[in-house]
Write a protein that holds these residues in place. Structure first.
Motif, mmCIF file in Angstrom:
data_model
loop_
_atom_site.group_PDB
_atom_site.id
_atom_site.type_symbol
_atom_site.label_atom_id
_atom_site.label_comp_id
_atom_site.label_asym_id
_atom_site.label_seq_id
_atom_site.Cartn_x
_atom_site.Cartn_y
_atom_site.Cartn_z
ATOM 1 N N ARG A 66 1.511 52.424 52.579
ATOM 2 C CA ARG A 66 0.653 51.374 52.033
ATOM 3 C C ARG A 66 1.305 50.734 50.809
ATOM 4 N N GLY A 67 0.961 49.486 50.589
ATOM 5 C CA GLY A 67 1.568 48.731 49.480
ATOM 6 C C GLY A 67 2.375 47.569 50.014
ATOM 7 N N GLY A 68 2.752 47.675 51.271
ATOM 8 C CA GLY A 68 3.457 46.585 51.940
ATOM 9 C C GLY A 68 2.836 46.369 53.303
ATOM 10 N N VAL A 69 3.369 45.413 54.015
ATOM 11 C CA VAL A 69 2.883 45.156 55.372
ATOM 12 C C VAL A 69 3.380 46.285 56.282
ATOM 13 N N ALA A 97 13.013 45.307 55.673
ATOM 14 C CA ALA A 97 13.802 46.205 54.812
ATOM 15 C C ALA A 97 14.590 45.406 53.781
ATOM 16 N N ARG A 98 15.079 44.257 54.223
ATOM 17 C CA ARG A 98 15.882 43.425 53.317
ATOM 18 C C ARG A 98 15.028 42.889 52.171
ATOM 19 N N THR A 99 13.790 42.496 52.485
ATOM 20 C CA THR A 99 12.939 41.870 51.465
ATOM 21 C C THR A 99 11.988 42.870 50.810
ATOM 22 N N HIS A 100 12.012 44.116 51.259
ATOM 23 C CA HIS A 100 11.113 45.165 50.731
ATOM 24 C C HIS A 100 9.644 44.758 50.844
ATOM 25 N N ASP A 101 9.317 44.088 51.949
ATOM 26 C CA ASP A 101 7.938 43.619 52.144
ATOM 27 C C ASP A 101 7.095 44.609 52.935
ATOM 28 N N TYR A 150 -0.206 46.538 65.945
ATOM 29 C CA TYR A 150 -1.196 46.165 64.946
ATOM 30 C C TYR A 150 -0.496 45.838 63.631
ATOM 31 N N VAL A 151 -1.001 44.828 62.946
ATOM 32 C CA VAL A 151 -0.453 44.449 61.643
ATOM 33 C C VAL A 151 -1.464 44.867 60.584
ATOM 34 N N ILE A 152 -1.005 45.683 59.638
ATOM 35 C CA ILE A 152 -1.885 46.193 58.576
ATOM 36 C C ILE A 152 -1.392 45.615 57.252
#
Lengths: 188, 153
Positions: A66-69, A97-101, A150-152
């Motif tokens: 949690r904290g990112g997509v 991984a590249r954008t730490h998203d 699923y996108v969380i």
């Protein structure tokens, strides 16, 4: 009074058997409530479970990410559509991984670990893979077929779901808007 | 000829350890298939088709080739696919119903027969007319006699 004993017992047994039958049917009946909630943009809280990792490391929960997509992909090595979408997920993971998203999480369902390893290696997947042996996570998402994705969001809410194979267009429409900086369709 | 015999002997010597190291199969696919489920199609593996069933069979065949017995193979399948892979689940928790319900139904049926049968027999003894059934009407008796005559002819 004695005349009622036998009919009473038979009725009780019949009710118990019908109850058992209803329970069994409910266990196997598809439940579309989660899919409906996602479709209605209600953003239901993501179900979570503690699962072992494919590589044998410590158990993991979705909350750990949690904290990112978090893009949760239920798959199996024997599932042909999973084969088709694996490159899209691999590409998405490289970008996240590249954008730490955030990250993609692969959840292997109804799949032998050796087969899953071969699948992961053949597609060069680098995202974490969890094994859902008892379907404790898949059942929480009412997974009825593979693949499902699923996108969380960063707050642990499900914002999109797809039963069946995903496409790059689906990623662009449902994942890209959540990333830092808003809508950024992924490039090839 | 002698040279050929030597080559044959050498091949036999080389082949023997390999054959000896291959474990003896302790069971076969058919036996295991009847005891496990295809976890996706929810049918016994013996009658299941599809890619997941095929993958499950491959795994079982591999374990048989390793010399595993039925219990070891079922344990390995449970580790890979969970308890759902077993056609007959473990006798724990709610799974006990699988074993107890059929027994309960049989016991209940026997109890019903044990209670009802003496009652029916008693009723038949005390009221033979009731046991014989209702009286036929004159019209029905005539038709029955006619039918019986036709049948005898």
């Amino acid at each position: 009074m004695r005349r009622l004993v036998v009919p009473g017992l038979i009725s009780l047994l019949a009710v118990a058997l019908v109850g058992l039958l209803v329970f069994g049917v409910l266990q196997t009946t598809d439940d579309s409530s989660l899919k409906d909630a996602i479709a209605n943009k209600e953003k239901p809280t993501a179900h979570d479970a503690t699962l072992p990792q494919l590589d044998g490391g410590a158990t993991r929960r979705l909350a750990d990410y949690r904290g990112g997509v978090v893009v949760v992909n239920f798959f199996a090595s024997w599932c042909a559509p999973c084969d088709d979408e694996a490159p899209i997920l691999a590409r998405l993971q490289r970008r996240l991984a590249r954008t730490h998203d955030g990250t993609v999480i692969g959840v292997a369902v109804d799949d032998a670990s050796e087969d899953t390893r071969a699948f992961v290696a053949s597609h060069g997947l680098t995202f974490p893979i969890l094994r859902d042996v008892d379907r404790s996570l898949a059942n929480g998402y009412k997974v009825t077929g593979l693949p499902e994705t699923y996108v969380i969001d960063a707050r642990g809410r499900i914002v999109a779901g797809q039963a069946g194979v995903i496409t790059q267009r689906w990623i662009d429409a449902n994942v890209a808007p959540l990333l830092d900086g808003g809508v950024r369709p992924a490039s090839q | 000829m002698t040279r050929a015999a030597v080559v044959l002997l050498a091949l036999l010597v080389l082949a023997t350890p390999a054959a000896a190291s291959a474990p003896e199969p302790k069971t076969d696919l058919k036996t295991v298939e009847e005891q496990v489920m295809c976890v996706v199609c929810r049918t016994p593996l013996s009658v299941a088709g599809g890619p997941q069933a095929a993958a499950e069979r491959d795994l079982i065949n591999g374990l048989i080739a390793q010399g595993k017995d039925e219990d070891q193979i079922k344990d390995a399948l449970v580790a890979e696919y969970g308890e759902r892979v077993l056609a007959l689940p473990d006798d724990e928790g709610f799974n006990l119903a699988v074993y107890l319900v059929p027994i309960a139904v049989v016991v209940a049926a026997l109890a019903l027969v044990a209670v009802a049968l003496p009652r029916w027999r008693r009723r038949a003894r005390t009221d033979p007319a009731a046991a014989a059934g209702p009286e036929l009407s004159a019209e029905d008796a005539r038709r029955l006699d006619e039918d019986m005559r036709r049948y005898d002819d």
